[in-house]
Write an enzyme that holds these catalytic residues in place. Sequence first.
Site, PDB file in Angstrom:
ATOM      1  N   TYR B 107      16.981 -35.415  18.927  1.00  0.00           N
ATOM      2  CA  TYR B 107      16.947 -34.475  20.048  1.00  0.00           C
ATOM      3  C   TYR B 107      17.518 -35.193  21.277  1.00  0.00           C
ATOM      4  O   TYR B 107      16.812 -35.925  21.968  1.00  0.00           O
ATOM      5  CB  TYR B 107      15.509 -33.997  20.299  1.00  0.00           C
ATOM      6  CG  TYR B 107      15.379 -33.086  21.497  1.00  0.00           C
ATOM      7  CD1 TYR B 107      16.262 -32.042  21.703  1.00  0.00           C
ATOM      8  CD2 TYR B 107      14.362 -33.276  22.432  1.00  0.00           C
ATOM      9  CE1 TYR B 107      16.150 -31.218  22.802  1.00  0.00           C
ATOM     10  CE2 TYR B 107      14.239 -32.452  23.532  1.00  0.00           C
ATOM     11  CZ  TYR B 107      15.130 -31.427  23.715  1.00  0.00           C
ATOM     12  OH  TYR B 107      15.033 -30.611  24.807  1.00  0.00           O
ATOM     13  N   ASP B 151      19.490 -31.293  17.566  1.00  0.00           N
ATOM     14  CA  ASP B 151      19.983 -30.669  18.787  1.00  0.00           C
ATOM     15  C   ASP B 151      20.624 -31.774  19.602  1.00  0.00           C
ATOM     16  O   ASP B 151      19.941 -32.547  20.260  1.00  0.00           O
ATOM     17  CB  ASP B 151      18.819 -30.038  19.552  1.00  0.00           C
ATOM     18  CG  ASP B 151      19.272 -29.458  20.885  1.00  0.00           C
ATOM     19  OD1 ASP B 151      20.484 -29.512  21.185  1.00  0.00           O
ATOM     20  OD2 ASP B 151      18.402 -28.955  21.635  1.00  0.00           O
ATOM     21  N   HIS B 257      17.355 -21.472  20.133  1.00  0.00           N
ATOM     22  CA  HIS B 257      18.234 -22.026  19.097  1.00  0.00           C
ATOM     23  C   HIS B 257      17.945 -21.324  17.763  1.00  0.00           C
ATOM     24  O   HIS B 257      16.846 -20.832  17.545  1.00  0.00           O
ATOM     25  CB  HIS B 257      17.950 -23.519  18.901  1.00  0.00           C
ATOM     26  CG  HIS B 257      18.243 -24.373  20.088  1.00  0.00           C
ATOM     27  ND1 HIS B 257      19.286 -25.257  20.149  1.00  0.00           N
ATOM     28  CD2 HIS B 257      17.601 -24.487  21.288  1.00  0.00           C
ATOM     29  CE1 HIS B 257      19.279 -25.889  21.310  1.00  0.00           C
ATOM     30  NE2 HIS B 257      18.270 -25.436  22.021  1.00  0.00           N
TER      31      HIS B 257
END
Lengths: 266, 266
Positions: B107, B151, B257
Amino acid sequence: MTRLSVATWNINSVRLRAGLVKRFVEEHRPDVVCLQEIKCRDGEFPSAIFAEMGLPHLHIRGQKGWHGVAIASRLPLESVEEPNFCRHGEARVAAVRVAGVTIHNLYVPAGGDEPDTAINPKFDHKLSFLDRMEAHYRARNAADPLVVVGDLNVAPGEHDVWGHKQLLNVVSHTPVETEALGRIIAAGDLVDLGRVAVPASEKLFSWWSYRSPDWTKNDRGRRLDHIWANRAFAPCFVPETFVIHKSARAWEKPSDHVPVVAAFEV
Amino acid sequence: MTRLSVATWNINSVRLRAGLVKRFVEEHRPDVVCLQEIKCRDGEFPSAIFAEMGLPHLHIRGQKGWHGVAIASRLPLESVEEPNFCRHGEARVAAVRVAGVTIHNLYVPAGGDEPDTAINPKFDHKLSFLDRMEAHYRARNAADPLVVVGDLNVAPGEHDVWGHKQLLNVVSHTPVETEALGRIIAAGDLVDLGRVAVPASEKLFSWWSYRSPDWTKNDRGRRLDHIWANRAFAPCFVPETFVIHKSARAWEKPSDHVPVVAAFEV
DNA sequence: GTCGTGTTTG
DNA sequence: CAAACACGAC
């Protein structure tokens, strides 16, 4: 002669629990629903949902965030003078006339933790609110049909709490509060309809704290929500219609209070 | 030979959206689910729900409130060394070995609003994170099967955003970020599997902002969520298995998302 | 425990 | 827009 049924419910955010109100109204069809702690401004009240449930007539006394009371009705509402019980101008009183009956919907201040006016201004405010109630109802025209409902935040009787001795120094059941409530009733010649319907020796609660998840187990409740009528109108009350809907405490995402209902022949 | 399918999803609070993960897993049966922004401590992760959906093996890197990543798997997980990309010690990296494949779940910091390290320390942190990734993947054993997902908060290509020119100065699509991502891929000899499956000329998004309620109308998305493999392992990727589950953006209470999936012959 | 508010973050 | 937190209230 028709029957007018009146419900009172501290809903603890009407926007979050309009669905619970709808369920209650569809199951029990009260004519008038008096709500406390709506926690929204007038314009934020979910009016459409109330129209859907057959209560299109609204009298809303909202404010931002805290407190706020409202009356929703199947029948048209007339305006009446609204007594000024709150010295801080908070939205704690809504009053209307329906079917010839004046209804006062009240949300008495909770009063904070310490039952001591010297150190706790919230307790002082609560007692002031109760004093103003006493003065108002003493001065009121005794002949006018009156119903007073709401979250009075006082459990007056020994069996209005799970433990009388344990709560004597706990705000909502201290002598200074229960005696103040007694003076209001005496001054206004009012009748506590819950105790007309159910003997004072029988436990009766309308509120169970959120803080004990096992509220069903030990049943540590209090009767904080009340329906009163003045002496002139009390004979119209039908005792069998008085219900405290305890089951609503177990609904999904419940309020900590449950609806209380009484009906009158009008 | 069996197939190993790997999903990546920034879930934006796993406690709030465990139900959405369950729905996705039941519909698409991924073998490994890599989550970002779980927003909880290890002990607060809804492990029971993951066991119910057939993903009992968990590797959780949580922390209080923000960030947090986790890997949930149908197959047993082995421990591997976890690269230290975050100079602030936040829970942004989870790494495991499954079926002989090393999986890195990342992330990358969002980077704040201003794409200027002089005035925005969050942007500086993001670039530092990407620099550390570059150094790590350059130094890594190229023969070990590796999949990097997560991500990455960068939409590298012109068609990874709804408007290339409009977003050139917007964090996630600035040249300094897209070039940093390019250097990581080059240094580590990595392959962007999304663009193996779908030509670079075709628009491909995995994220649509919460701030435009009409996200379906103008389709202003970005491809922030990625699945990479190293050169040694990339031949095992089955391009037809690559899916961006855009429909999940329209589920009730969605993440901003959507899940991205790729499968490998192992 | 469960609201509201305001703040910070993405 | 929608999470988290901290605070105050009940």
